[in-house]
Design an enzyme around this catalytic site. Sequence first.
Site, PDB file in Angstrom:
ATOM      1  N   GLU A   1      -4.871   3.455   6.379  1.00  0.00           N
ATOM      2  CA  GLU A   1      -4.504   3.260   4.992  1.00  0.00           C
ATOM      3  C   GLU A   1      -5.163   4.374   4.164  1.00  0.00           C
ATOM      4  O   GLU A   1      -4.680   4.754   3.114  1.00  0.00           O
ATOM      5  CB  GLU A   1      -5.034   1.892   4.562  1.00  0.00           C
TER       6      GLU A   1
ATOM      7  N   ARG B   1       0.835  -1.219   0.000  1.00  0.00           N
ATOM      8  CA  ARG B   1       0.000   0.000   0.000  1.00  0.00           C
ATOM      9  C   ARG B   1       0.869   1.269   0.000  1.00  0.00           C
ATOM     10  O   ARG B   1       0.511   2.279   0.582  1.00  0.00           O
ATOM     11  CB  ARG B   1      -0.931   0.040   1.214  1.00  0.00           C
TER      12      ARG B   1
ATOM     13  N   SER C   1     -10.696  -0.955   3.365  1.00  0.00           N
ATOM     14  CA  SER C   1      -9.908  -1.106   4.593  1.00  0.00           C
ATOM     15  C   SER C   1      -9.511   0.264   5.113  1.00  0.00           C
ATOM     16  O   SER C   1      -8.922   1.052   4.370  1.00  0.00           O
ATOM     17  CB  SER C   1      -8.629  -1.887   4.322  1.00  0.00           C
TER      18      SER C   1
HETATM   19  N1  EPU Z   1     -10.482 -11.132   9.887  1.00  0.00           N
HETATM   20  C1  EPU Z   1     -11.147 -11.262  11.079  1.00  0.00           C
HETATM   21  N2  EPU Z   1     -12.146 -10.376  11.355  1.00  0.00           N
HETATM   22  C2  EPU Z   1     -12.516  -9.406  10.500  1.00  0.00           C
HETATM   23  C3  EPU Z   1     -11.818  -9.270   9.281  1.00  0.00           C
HETATM   24  C4  EPU Z   1     -10.809 -10.142   8.993  1.00  0.00           C
HETATM   25  O1  EPU Z   1     -10.861 -12.135  11.886  1.00  0.00           O
HETATM   26  O2  EPU Z   1     -13.448  -8.675  10.829  1.00  0.00           O
HETATM   27  C5  EPU Z   1      -9.438 -12.111   9.544  1.00  0.00           C
HETATM   28  C6  EPU Z   1      -9.970 -13.097   8.522  1.00  0.00           C
HETATM   29  O3  EPU Z   1     -10.583 -14.173   9.114  1.00  0.00           O
HETATM   30  C7  EPU Z   1      -8.715 -13.523   7.801  1.00  0.00           C
HETATM   31  C8  EPU Z   1      -7.860 -12.301   7.864  1.00  0.00           C
HETATM   32  O4  EPU Z   1      -8.381 -11.474   8.883  1.00  0.00           O
HETATM   33  O5  EPU Z   1      -8.052 -14.534   8.507  1.00  0.00           O
HETATM   34  C9  EPU Z   1      -7.742 -11.564   6.557  1.00  0.00           C
HETATM   35  O6  EPU Z   1      -9.021 -11.085   6.185  1.00  0.00           O
HETATM   36  P1  EPU Z   1      -9.396 -10.700   4.674  1.00  0.00           P
HETATM   37  O7  EPU Z   1      -9.028 -11.806   3.764  1.00  0.00           O
HETATM   38  O8  EPU Z   1     -10.789 -10.207   4.664  1.00  0.00           O
HETATM   39  O9  EPU Z   1      -8.398  -9.549   4.289  1.00  0.00           O
HETATM   40  P2  EPU Z   1      -7.809  -8.299   5.088  1.00  0.00           P
HETATM   41  O10 EPU Z   1      -6.392  -8.599   5.439  1.00  0.00           O
HETATM   42  O11 EPU Z   1      -8.712  -7.876   6.164  1.00  0.00           O
HETATM   43  C10 EPU Z   1      -6.780  -7.226   2.906  1.00  0.00           C
HETATM   44  C11 EPU Z   1      -6.799  -5.924   2.185  1.00  0.00           C
HETATM   45  C12 EPU Z   1      -8.114  -5.750   1.425  1.00  0.00           C
HETATM   46  C13 EPU Z   1      -8.233  -6.887   0.439  1.00  0.00           C
HETATM   47  C14 EPU Z   1      -8.196  -8.202   1.213  1.00  0.00           C
HETATM   48  C15 EPU Z   1      -8.201  -9.403   0.316  1.00  0.00           C
HETATM   49  C16 EPU Z   1      -5.412  -4.409   3.480  1.00  0.00           C
HETATM   50  C17 EPU Z   1      -5.375  -3.231   4.377  1.00  0.00           C
HETATM   51  N3  EPU Z   1      -6.623  -4.817   3.116  1.00  0.00           N
HETATM   52  O12 EPU Z   1      -7.806  -7.188   3.909  1.00  0.00           O
HETATM   53  O13 EPU Z   1      -8.036  -4.538   0.698  1.00  0.00           O
HETATM   54  O14 EPU Z   1      -9.439  -6.795  -0.306  1.00  0.00           O
HETATM   55  O15 EPU Z   1      -6.979  -8.275   1.996  1.00  0.00           O
HETATM   56  O16 EPU Z   1      -6.967  -9.515  -0.295  1.00  0.00           O
HETATM   57  O17 EPU Z   1      -4.369  -4.950   3.126  1.00  0.00           O
HETATM   58  C18 EPU Z   1      -8.563  -2.209   0.789  1.00  0.00           C
HETATM   59  O18 EPU Z   1      -7.349  -2.004   0.741  1.00  0.00           O
HETATM   60  O19 EPU Z   1      -9.388  -1.280   0.855  1.00  0.00           O
HETATM   61  C19 EPU Z   1      -9.039  -3.585   0.809  1.00  0.00           C
HETATM   62  C20 EPU Z   1     -10.331  -3.891   0.946  1.00  0.00           C
END
Ligand code: EPU
Length: 341
Positions: free
Chosen positions: A337, A165, A241
């Site tokens: 972010e 990012r 995010s």
């Molecule tokens: N998780 C939780 N609780 C929550 C949300 C997530 O426990 O409320 C856990 C999930 O179970 C999983 C892990 O966190 O084990 C990762 O969750 P997820 O796959 O939803 O992805 P994220 O890390 O929360 C990142 C990006 C997103 C992108 C997704 C998918 C960042 C800041 N965010 O989110 O990007 O869509 O991965 O690749 O890196 C954005 O930048 O606006 C965005 C949506």
Amino acid sequence: MLNIQSYVSLKPYNTFGIDVSARYWVDVTNENDLQTLLHLTEFIDTPKLIIGAGSNILFRHNFDGLVIKMNIQGVSVLREDDTHVYIKAGAGVNWHELVQFCVNQEFAGMENLSLIPGTVGAAPMQNIGAYGVELEQIFESLTATHIRTGETRTFLHADCDFGYRESVFKKSLKGQYIITGVTFQLDKVPTFHTRYGAIQETLTEMGVAEHNLSIKDISEAVIRIRRSKLPDPAQIGNAGSFFKNPEISRAKFDTLLSQYPNLPGYPIGENVVKVPAGWLIEQAGWKGYRSGDVGVHARQALVLVNYGNGRGDEILNLAKEIQLSVLNKFGIEITPEVNVI
Ligand code: EPU
């Protein structure tokens, strides 16, 4: 033709739906108009804010300057060789429309980045990423115009200093350049990225057999996953995010793991582990929290939401409370972010 307007509401131009206004506002649809604009003596010293779809911005107050909405359109195939196709898109092209164009033409590489809100010009700024792919993997070059001098320049991959990012445009060149167009290097033969999160599971649910897999299937799977957990900004104000996923030392991760055996983590090199901020925020009790018109999304705790008339400072205060509670509970600092203006 340039049409500089005064006191324009920014509510339709930020996906958080915050109701603030711009002292001056202009929509730029081509590079000549951008040159003209940057050379207008009466605006030379006016603070400028460049926006695409406004999908990664939180406005705290009215903007007392000139908001430039980058709206340069156009997608073209520049050239191709045996393995790659090079596609150029204007900064104002809607990101997902470009992804759909490429998926339909079977130009591979962008499919995991389906349905990300925003524009092409904003994408390299923060090296957008999702489901195991980051923009930098398909990035060839971009053209940008210097805000003060109007000089145009090409940036190759090495010039952009991409990170998670991050890019040079958020660091040493912050506020200096306006991205006008981006060229992508896409593959004629796809490499499928299906290992991240629920992609494989979703493909199975969709009834897609591995030997039949196409980039269209992956795009469809990503769209389904995103729709299932991320709120549609057209319905509930949000900027995806709100925080970045923090990176902590392996030693710290191991200590926390003994206390929280379910703590997820993704190793980044040998001694660093990336931890999902959404998990930390959920464990700190914030998931689904609501106060007035602002809150934390019930299906993805990393997303802060505006249910209607929330103000920027209310969202920011909520963000600060969340940061503090995650720090107190886990000793981990999470940082926004989203660009706070
Ligand atoms: N998780 C939780 N609780 C929550 C949300 C997530 O426990 O409320 C856990 C999930 O179970 C999983 C892990 O966190 O084990 C990762 O969750 P997820 O796959 O939803 O992805 P994220 O890390 O929360 C990142 C990006 C997103 C992108 C997704 C998918 C960042 C800041 N965010 O989110 O990007 O869509 O991965 O690749 O890196 C954005 O930048 O606006 C965005 C949506």
